[in-house]
Design a protein around this motif. Structure first.
Motif, PDB file in Angstrom:
ATOM      1  N   UNK A 222       0.825  -1.211   0.000  1.00  0.00           N
ATOM      2  CA  UNK A 222       0.000   0.000   0.000  1.00  0.00           C
ATOM      3  C   UNK A 222       0.861   1.264   0.000  1.00  0.00           C
ATOM      4  N   UNK A 223       1.872   1.274   0.854  1.00  0.00           N
ATOM      5  CA  UNK A 223       2.719   2.457   0.994  1.00  0.00           C
ATOM      6  C   UNK A 223       3.552   2.693  -0.262  1.00  0.00           C
ATOM      7  N   UNK A 224       4.088   1.634  -0.828  1.00  0.00           N
ATOM      8  CA  UNK A 224       4.926   1.764  -2.028  1.00  0.00           C
ATOM      9  C   UNK A 224       4.118   2.243  -3.228  1.00  0.00           C
ATOM     10  N   UNK A 225       2.875   1.781  -3.349  1.00  0.00           N
ATOM     11  CA  UNK A 225       2.021   2.260  -4.447  1.00  0.00           C
ATOM     12  C   UNK A 225       1.799   3.761  -4.317  1.00  0.00           C
TER      13      UNK A 225
ATOM     14  N   UNK B 246      -0.615  -1.538  -9.327  1.00  0.00           N
ATOM     15  CA  UNK B 246      -0.317  -2.390  -8.173  1.00  0.00           C
ATOM     16  C   UNK B 246       0.606  -3.530  -8.584  1.00  0.00           C
ATOM     17  N   UNK B 247       0.327  -4.171  -9.712  1.00  0.00           N
ATOM     18  CA  UNK B 247       1.179  -5.278 -10.163  1.00  0.00           C
ATOM     19  C   UNK B 247       2.583  -4.795 -10.500  1.00  0.00           C
ATOM     20  N   UNK B 248       2.683  -3.620 -11.104  1.00  0.00           N
ATOM     21  CA  UNK B 248       4.003  -3.088 -11.427  1.00  0.00           C
ATOM     22  C   UNK B 248       4.789  -2.707 -10.171  1.00  0.00           C
ATOM     23  N   UNK B 249       4.100  -2.169  -9.174  1.00  0.00           N
ATOM     24  CA  UNK B 249       4.793  -1.840  -7.925  1.00  0.00           C
ATOM     25  C   UNK B 249       5.218  -3.113  -7.203  1.00  0.00           C
ATOM     26  N   UNK B 250       4.385  -4.158  -7.251  1.00  0.00           N
ATOM     27  CA  UNK B 250       4.796  -5.443  -6.692  1.00  0.00           C
ATOM     28  C   UNK B 250       6.093  -5.918  -7.346  1.00  0.00           C
ATOM     29  N   UNK B 251       6.207  -5.699  -8.628  1.00  0.00           N
ATOM     30  CA  UNK B 251       7.413  -6.120  -9.352  1.00  0.00           C
ATOM     31  C   UNK B 251       8.605  -5.225  -9.017  1.00  0.00           C
ATOM     32  N   UNK B 252       8.397  -3.920  -9.067  1.00  0.00           N
ATOM     33  CA  UNK B 252       9.492  -2.970  -8.880  1.00  0.00           C
ATOM     34  C   UNK B 252       9.951  -2.845  -7.433  1.00  0.00           C
ATOM     35  N   UNK B 253       9.013  -2.913  -6.497  1.00  0.00           N
ATOM     36  CA  UNK B 253       9.304  -2.690  -5.074  1.00  0.00           C
ATOM     37  C   UNK B 253       8.868  -3.911  -4.267  1.00  0.00           C
ATOM     38  N   UNK B 254       9.273  -5.066  -4.682  1.00  0.00           N
ATOM     39  CA  UNK B 254       8.832  -6.336  -4.116  1.00  0.00           C
ATOM     40  C   UNK B 254       8.930  -6.328  -2.592  1.00  0.00           C
ATOM     41  N   UNK B 255       7.797  -6.472  -1.877  1.00  0.00           N
ATOM     42  CA  UNK B 255       7.838  -6.388  -0.402  1.00  0.00           C
ATOM     43  C   UNK B 255       8.741  -7.442   0.238  1.00  0.00           C
TER      44      UNK B 255
ATOM     45  N   UNK C 245      -5.083  -3.686  -1.532  1.00  0.00           N
ATOM     46  CA  UNK C 245      -4.359  -2.620  -2.226  1.00  0.00           C
ATOM     47  C   UNK C 245      -5.284  -1.862  -3.174  1.00  0.00           C
ATOM     48  N   UNK C 246      -6.085  -2.587  -3.937  1.00  0.00           N
ATOM     49  CA  UNK C 246      -6.998  -1.946  -4.893  1.00  0.00           C
ATOM     50  C   UNK C 246      -8.027  -1.068  -4.167  1.00  0.00           C
ATOM     51  N   UNK C 247      -8.661  -1.630  -3.148  1.00  0.00           N
ATOM     52  CA  UNK C 247      -9.681  -0.884  -2.409  1.00  0.00           C
ATOM     53  C   UNK C 247      -9.044   0.288  -1.658  1.00  0.00           C
ATOM     54  N   UNK C 248      -7.899   0.055  -1.043  1.00  0.00           N
ATOM     55  CA  UNK C 248      -7.253   1.108  -0.263  1.00  0.00           C
ATOM     56  C   UNK C 248      -6.831   2.295  -1.108  1.00  0.00           C
ATOM     57  N   UNK C 249      -6.166   2.042  -2.239  1.00  0.00           N
ATOM     58  CA  UNK C 249      -5.725   3.139  -3.099  1.00  0.00           C
ATOM     59  C   UNK C 249      -6.923   3.868  -3.701  1.00  0.00           C
ATOM     60  N   UNK C 250      -7.936   3.125  -4.139  1.00  0.00           N
ATOM     61  CA  UNK C 250      -9.132   3.772  -4.686  1.00  0.00           C
ATOM     62  C   UNK C 250      -9.825   4.643  -3.645  1.00  0.00           C
ATOM     63  N   UNK C 251      -9.810   4.209  -2.399  1.00  0.00           N
ATOM     64  CA  UNK C 251     -10.438   5.013  -1.338  1.00  0.00           C
ATOM     65  C   UNK C 251      -9.726   6.356  -1.191  1.00  0.00           C
ATOM     66  N   UNK C 252      -8.392   6.342  -1.229  1.00  0.00           N
ATOM     67  CA  UNK C 252      -7.635   7.599  -1.170  1.00  0.00           C
ATOM     68  C   UNK C 252      -7.986   8.493  -2.355  1.00  0.00           C
TER      69      UNK C 252
END
Length: 424
Positions: free
Chosen positions: A269-272, A297-306, A381-388
């Motif tokens: 969530x934070x990285x997105x 979200x998928x690209x951030x998972x790839x680029x900033x893998x938790x 992640x999808x719901x959280x970012x959309x809420x913001x």
């Protein structure tokens, strides 16, 4: 002259921010590298890592947690003659419970049977049914600070959202949520950092003991009065239709749900958001077309893998990249490097919204041990970012980008604090 690889595994701050300074040279070597600090061969190329993940018969998951996590720390404390009796007892309890082979550190066929036991809690239907409650949670969290025009996203949103979701799944009441988070922190403390002070160690194992005591009592209650939560499902589960899970197996399974359900989604969530506020054109595109949110979200998972990597153990002598890895050797699969492998992804260091046709990233693993909670993490992640995005017209970073600190760890990639300004 600094050594990027050494600095990475010493968890130096600059490498925690950008571990790819080390991953590039490691991939260029074209072969596994022996990392003395973690006593393992590091694999950094996508194809090599996928081959290991698809071969559980040759590569065991027994070392899934890796060095620096709670279990190896407990082993060291038990072996140290200077360890006090209370701390020794707590460390031994951790060793006894972690000796139970479940899910992350189980190999087929045991792992396959255990997955079947818990899969019903994570079906597409059940995850879809969670969406309204996750939406309400996101709005409730935003309500607490949306009128302020600023917030620290990690502490006020990213931690609380996944923690509440996994707590609810495990039947933990709201008043216990802060304690639940403290337990989660205890189980991941030290992972990838390789060092903790004596006071921190004592506090860590006190928290671990609290977790065990709490869920030992809850297991006893659910045996008497089952409900519809995951804990009741675990208690009633039978392997091969006959064998119930032991108390220690259940506790170890709950530890894995606790950790996997919290830290990684917090980081995602934070990285997105950090990516969006750092690239105004991307933020504008996502606001204009919300279908891009899952893509980003998928690209951030790839680029900033938790989870930057995970461990395996060779069950036999095996040659990888021209290097003979002896039977019994530990192998560190560097997901963070594989996800930026030039041979697997075009423009690997760029966020591309047209990457759907390319190979899958490894942020959730692959094969037998693909992350059980991936659908829930994606939902949050999808719901959280959309809420913001729903509740604001503008969001910006309330700090210098260079001042954003990351957790000092080679195994986790996580922003510690993300101050934001926004317009309602």
């Amino acid at each position: 002259m600094t050594d990027p690889v050494r600095d990475l595994f010493d968890a130096k701050a600059e490498m925690a921010r950008c571990p790819h300074l080390a991953y590039g040279p490691m991939r260029e070597e074209g072969k596994p590298l022996w990392i003395e600090r973690v006593q393992a061969y590091a694999l950094t190329r996508y194809d090599d890592i996928v081959e290991v993940l698809r071969s559980p018969e040759r590569f065991s998951s027994a070392m899934a947690s890796g060095p620096g996590s709670v279990t190896p720390l407990a082993r060291r404390l038990v072996a140290d003659p200077g360890t006090g009796p209370l701390l020794r007892a707590r460390a031994q309890r951790r060793l006894d419970i972690s000796a139970s082979v479940v899910l992350l550190n189980a190999d087929p066929p045991l792992h396959s049977r255990q997955r079947k036991l818990v899969n019903r809690a994570f079906t597409a239907r059940r995850v879809l049914a969670m969406e309204p409650s996750v939406r309400r949670l996101a709005d409730d969290l935003l309500d607490a600070f949306i009128g302020d025009g600023r917030a620290e996203m990690v502490g006020q949103f990213s931690i609380l959202m996944p923690m509440t979701v996994i707590a609810d799944i495990l039947g933990v009441p709201p008043e216990m949520h802060p304690t639940f988070k403290r337990w989660s922190d205890a189980f991941v403390a030290g992972t990838g950092s390789m060092s903790l002070g004596d006071e921190a160690i004592a506090e860590l194992f006190a928290c671990v003991d609290e977790f065990y005591d709490y869920f030992t009592d809850r297991i006893a209650e659910r045996r008497e009065n089952p409900t519809d939560d995951l804990l009741s499902a675990i208690i009633s589960a039978r392997i091969d239709g006959e064998t119930p899970l032991t108390q220690n197996e259940m506790l170890q399974m709950l530890v894995q749900f606790l950790v996997a359900g919290n830290e990684t989604t917090t980081s995602l969530l934070t990285s997105v958001m950090f990516k969006l506020v750092g690239e105004p054109e991307l933020m504008a595109a996502v606001r204009a077309d919300r279908e891009l949110v899952p893509v980003v979200i998928e690209e951030v998972l790839r680029l900033e893998t938790p989870v930057q990597g995970i461990f395996r153990t060779a069950n036999e002598d095996v040659e990888i990249g021209g290097v003979l890895i002896p039977k019994g050797s530990n192998i560190y699969l560097v997901y963070g490097s594989a996800n930026r492998d030039e041979k697997a992804f075009r423009d690997p260091d760029e966020l591309r919204t047209d990457r759907a046709s390319e190979g899958n990233h490894l942020a959730f693993g692959k094969g037998e041990h693909f992350c059980l909670g991936a659908p829930i993490a994606r939902l949050e992640a999808r719901v959280g970012i959309n809420a913001w995005l729903d509740r604001t017209t503008e969001i910006s970073l309330d700090a210098n980008p260079g001042d954003i600190e990351y957790l000092p760890s080679f195994a986790q990639h996580a922003i510690k604090r993300l101050p934001l300004r926004f317009t309602v």
